[in-house]
Design a protein around this motif. Structure first.
Motif, short mmCIF file in Angstrom:
data_model
loop_
_atom_site.label_atom_id
_atom_site.label_comp_id
_atom_site.label_asym_id
_atom_site.label_seq_id
_atom_site.Cartn_x
_atom_site.Cartn_y
_atom_site.Cartn_z
N PRO A 278 84.19 -29.91 112.50
CA PRO A 278 83.05 -30.51 113.20
C PRO A 278 82.89 -31.95 113.15
N GLN A 279 82.90 -32.77 114.10
CA GLN A 279 82.68 -34.05 113.75
C GLN A 279 81.32 -34.39 113.68
N GLY A 280 80.75 -35.64 113.20
CA GLY A 280 79.40 -36.14 113.17
C GLY A 280 78.54 -35.16 112.18
N LEU A 281 79.03 -34.34 111.38
CA LEU A 281 78.32 -33.57 110.38
C LEU A 281 78.57 -34.06 109.03
N THR A 282 77.50 -34.33 108.32
CA THR A 282 77.63 -34.55 107.14
C THR A 282 78.24 -33.44 106.23
N ARG A 283 78.93 -33.44 105.10
CA ARG A 283 79.55 -32.44 104.37
C ARG A 283 78.21 -31.35 104.37
N GLU A 284 77.37 -31.82 103.78
CA GLU A 284 76.25 -30.69 103.31
C GLU A 284 75.98 -30.01 104.58
N GLU A 285 75.71 -30.62 105.90
CA GLU A 285 75.42 -30.07 107.17
C GLU A 285 76.69 -29.19 107.70
N ALA A 286 77.75 -29.26 107.17
CA ALA A 286 79.10 -28.58 107.52
C ALA A 286 78.96 -27.37 106.91
N LEU A 287 78.53 -27.48 105.51
CA LEU A 287 78.33 -26.28 104.48
C LEU A 287 77.32 -25.19 105.18
N PHE A 288 76.60 -25.77 105.87
CA PHE A 288 75.47 -24.87 106.48
C PHE A 288 76.00 -24.26 107.82
N ASP A 289 77.09 -24.55 108.39
CA ASP A 289 77.39 -24.36 109.50
C ASP A 289 78.09 -23.07 109.49
N ASN A 290 77.75 -21.95 110.40
CA ASN A 290 78.41 -20.48 109.98
C ASN A 290 79.57 -20.59 110.59
N LYS A 291 80.14 -21.57 111.52
CA LYS A 291 81.60 -21.82 111.87
C LYS A 291 82.56 -22.35 110.57
N SER A 292 81.83 -22.82 109.85
CA SER A 292 82.89 -23.21 108.55
C SER A 292 82.25 -22.64 107.15
N ALA A 293 83.16 -22.25 106.58
CA ALA A 293 82.78 -21.29 105.60
C ALA A 293 82.45 -22.17 104.44
N ALA A 294 81.83 -21.49 103.27
CA ALA A 294 81.71 -22.43 101.98
C ALA A 294 82.70 -22.97 101.57
N GLY A 295 82.62 -24.32 101.00
CA GLY A 295 83.88 -24.95 100.53
C GLY A 295 83.75 -26.29 101.31
N LEU A 296 84.98 -26.61 101.56
CA LEU A 296 85.49 -27.79 102.67
C LEU A 296 85.16 -27.43 104.16
N PRO A 297 84.67 -28.30 104.71
CA PRO A 297 84.52 -28.14 106.13
C PRO A 297 85.65 -28.20 106.87
N ARG A 298 86.59 -27.02 106.86
CA ARG A 298 87.70 -27.11 107.41
C ARG A 298 87.90 -26.85 108.94
N GLY A 299 88.83 -27.11 109.76
CA GLY A 299 88.82 -26.61 111.08
C GLY A 299 89.34 -25.46 111.60
N ALA A 300 89.97 -25.16 112.63
CA ALA A 300 90.32 -24.02 113.26
C ALA A 300 91.37 -22.96 112.17
N VAL A 301 91.34 -21.81 112.16
CA VAL A 301 92.26 -21.27 111.36
C VAL A 301 93.32 -21.10 112.01
N ILE A 302 93.58 -21.27 113.43
CA ILE A 302 94.94 -21.11 114.07
C ILE A 302 94.88 -22.44 115.18
N GLU A 303 96.34 -22.61 115.43
CA GLU A 303 96.41 -23.79 116.72
C GLU A 303 97.86 -23.14 117.15
N ALA A 304 97.69 -23.00 118.57
CA ALA A 304 99.08 -22.95 119.47
C ALA A 304 99.06 -24.10 120.52
N ALA A 305 99.87 -25.23 120.26
CA ALA A 305 99.77 -26.16 121.06
C ALA A 305 101.16 -26.77 121.91
#
Length: 586
Positions: free
Chosen positions: A171-198
């Motif tokens: 997620p863009q525009g989030l601080t690291r702390e905000e990303a950690l509270f985002d239910n879409k990204s789990a505890a640890g680093l605010p990583r992206g999608a778990v899969i991608e098919a492009a």
């Protein structure tokens, strides 16, 4: 043009190998004269379990590795020395087990334990080889770095986590702390999608770029036939996230994949023995707690296979170039997976355990003029690859390493030089402190001894699995078969006591947080504080548990990341106590 002087060396190889099998492993095998050494192509693959056609997987679309297997000796019973990236790669490249180095985490460089170690590529470099590393060879990251002494030229980097589509990124525009509270990204680093098919080219992702660079390096090497090369090519897929061009996803149908039949940890196993797969929970779309929905499980399995097929295609490009340049007949090729991966078996994902799905790895040896398209059940562990390659290349035996050459097995695949291999994994259960699971794997059994470093064997807890009677590890049999436990403990007794995890020196410690003006002066018992935060008493702190009642609120979130040295998305007691020993407000 194929070099005739090299062919003159390798044509009688079958006779030499047969003689070697007869007289025993003490006889050296010199594949080439000193002026004409064989090249070495070492292919390392991140998180690759034996989900390959050549290993009997009926679903895997891996024609290129299968082609390599058709001219190789395939080890069916090969095991890593620890099921996590950095310690496993240390074992490959130094020939030293994690318990010898005292390094079980991602961030500690092996030279902090053995500053004068001679790595495998460094040894080949000393013998006149041009050595080069592309992609992931040593573990780089989490505070760890490359080893310049090992390579003739600078390392060619690779990005393990990379996406083609903007919407897949964190997620863009989030601080690291905000990303950690985002239910879409789990505890640890605010990583992206778990899969991608492009719908993108192979070169869009790191492995395509690595293959492209490997082909260029082979072309350059072909112009210098008088200089042997040691080329280490490290592909990063199928490591998370499972990203691959759409065409590799299209090789499979989602309904082809079945979910594991065993979805619980082994009965009567210690509660701390399974992995909690925190690594996966750091990606968007993965719940931070509890099991995964069946549709999501199948999606992840599909992604693992698609990423494996994508990597396989890149291996094929490198092998094709080796053939096109007429280097195949003078190049030893080794393919190695750094550890396995749980794909939902026992309700687990990722690696980070001592169980079969995490510890078993693919290993192929392709030697010019030697055995082809054969399989061996001989036991092999990662540390054995270093001395085996040295003997195959006609180099002197490296000194002071743990591994042993398996050249006799390569010449006579029915032989067995080892009656067991050993691998390890650390844990920090509540009330026990840091402990290590040392696992002995024979052709039939696995015994895991869990105890503190240097502690008496009487304090140990044991796991025992019988792979003839119970190949899916449904039950810990240690209490039921004490005679077998004692027999396997005698194998474990051959090994020296494991070293504890080494600590960074005071000179390398970062004191920035200790000078924070918010630091209270009162001393806190961090062991008790850990226990008070560990609400479910599982010996781990989730991000939520860590953040509960933090005096400085969201500002504490970066410390969770800092303390999580093995990046599994949780904090062990050791990480919590050691990481915050100079702080009071955790």
């Amino acid at each position: 043009m194929i070099h005739n002087h090299w062919l003159n060396q390798i044509l009688p190889l079958r006779s030499i190998l047969l003689l070697l099998a007869i007289v025993g492993p003490s006889m050296g095998l010199n594949l080439a004269a000193a002026s004409d050494k064989p090249n070495v192509l070492l292919i390392c693959v991140d998180d690759l379990k034996p989900t390959l056609g050549c290993y009997g997987d009926p679903l895997a679309k891996t024609p290129n590795i299968d082609r390599l297997a058709s001219r190789s000796v395939l080890f069916e019973s090969a095991y890593c020395n620890q099921a996590v990236c950095s310690p496993s790669r240390n074992a490959l490249l130094t020939g030293l087990r994690p318990q010898t180095l005292g390094i079980y985490d991602l961030g500690t460089n092996f030279r902090k334990s053995r500053p004068n170690a001679i790595t495998m590529p460094q040894f080949f470099k000393q013998q006149g080889y041009h050595t080069a590393a592309l992609g992931k060879i040593f573990h780089v990251g989490h505070g760890n770095g490359e080893d310049q002494a090992s390579w003739s030229v600078p390392h060619f980097k690779a990005n393990v986590v990379g996406y083609a589509l903007p919407e897949s990124k964190a997620p863009q525009g989030l601080t690291r702390e905000e990303a950690l509270f985002d239910n879409k990204s789990a505890a640890g680093l605010p990583r992206g999608a778990v899969i991608e098919a492009a719908n993108v080219s192979d070169e869009t992702y790191a492995d395509g770029k690595i293959a492209q660079e490997a082909m260029l390096r082979l072309q350059q090497a072909s112009q210098k036939p008088q200089e042997p090369f040691f080329l280490a090519v490290g592909f990063v897929k199928p490591h998370l996230p499972f990203v691959a061009p759409q065409k590799y996803w299209d090789l499979y149908q989602r309904d082809q994949f079945s979910l594991p039949s065993i979805t619980k940890p082994p009965a009567d196993a210690p509660a701390y023995a399974p992995t909690n797969w925190g690594e996966l929970r750091q990606y968007q779309g993965i719940p931070q707690e509890g099991p995964l929905a069946e549709d999501l499980q199948k999606e992840l399995i599909h992604g693992y296979y698609a990423a494996t097929s994508y990597m396989d295609a890149q291996v094929g490009r490198v092998l094709d170039e080796l053939d096109r340049l007429q280097l195949t007949d003078r190049t030893i090729v080794v393919l190695w997976g750094d550890h396995g991966w749980h794909l939902g078996d026992h309700g687990m994902w990722c690696k980070h355990s001592n169980y079969e799905q995490a510890a078993r790895i693919p290993v192929l040896f392709s030697i010019p003029g030697s055995q082809k398209n054969v399989k061996t059940k001989a036991l092999l562990e990662t540390v054995d690859i270093y001395p085996t390659l040295c003997q195959l290349a006609g180099l002197p035996s490296p000194a002071d390493i743990d591994g042993s050459s398996q050249v006799q097995v390569l010449s006579h695949p029915q032989s067995h030089l080892k009656d067991h291999v050993i691998h390890v994994y650390p844990r920090s259960p509540q009330g026990k402190g840091p402990i290590l699971g040392r696992a002995i794997r024979t052709d039939r059994y696995r015994l895991v001894e869990w105890k503190g470093y240097g502690a008496s064997p009487e304090t140990a807890e044991y796991e025992l699995y019988d792979y003839q009677a119970d190949p899916l590890e449904t039950e810990n049999l240690a209490s039921q078969q004490p005679a077998v436990v004692e027999q396997l403990k005698s194998l474990l007794a051959r090994h020296p006591e494991a070293k504890p995890q080494i600590k960074a020196s005071a000179a390398t410690a970062k004191p920035a947080e200790a000078t924070s003006p918010q630091k209270p002066t009162a001393k806190i018992d961090r062991v008790k504080l850990f226990a008070s935060k560990d609400k479910n008493a599982d010996g781990k702190l989730t991000h939520e548990e860590f953040m509960n009642n933090q005096p400085d609120g969201p500002a504490a979130a970066p410390r969770f990341i800092k303390f999580d040295t093995n990046k599994d998305g949780t904090l062990s007691q050791e990480e919590f106590v050691g990481g915050g020993s100079s702080r009071n407000n955790e």
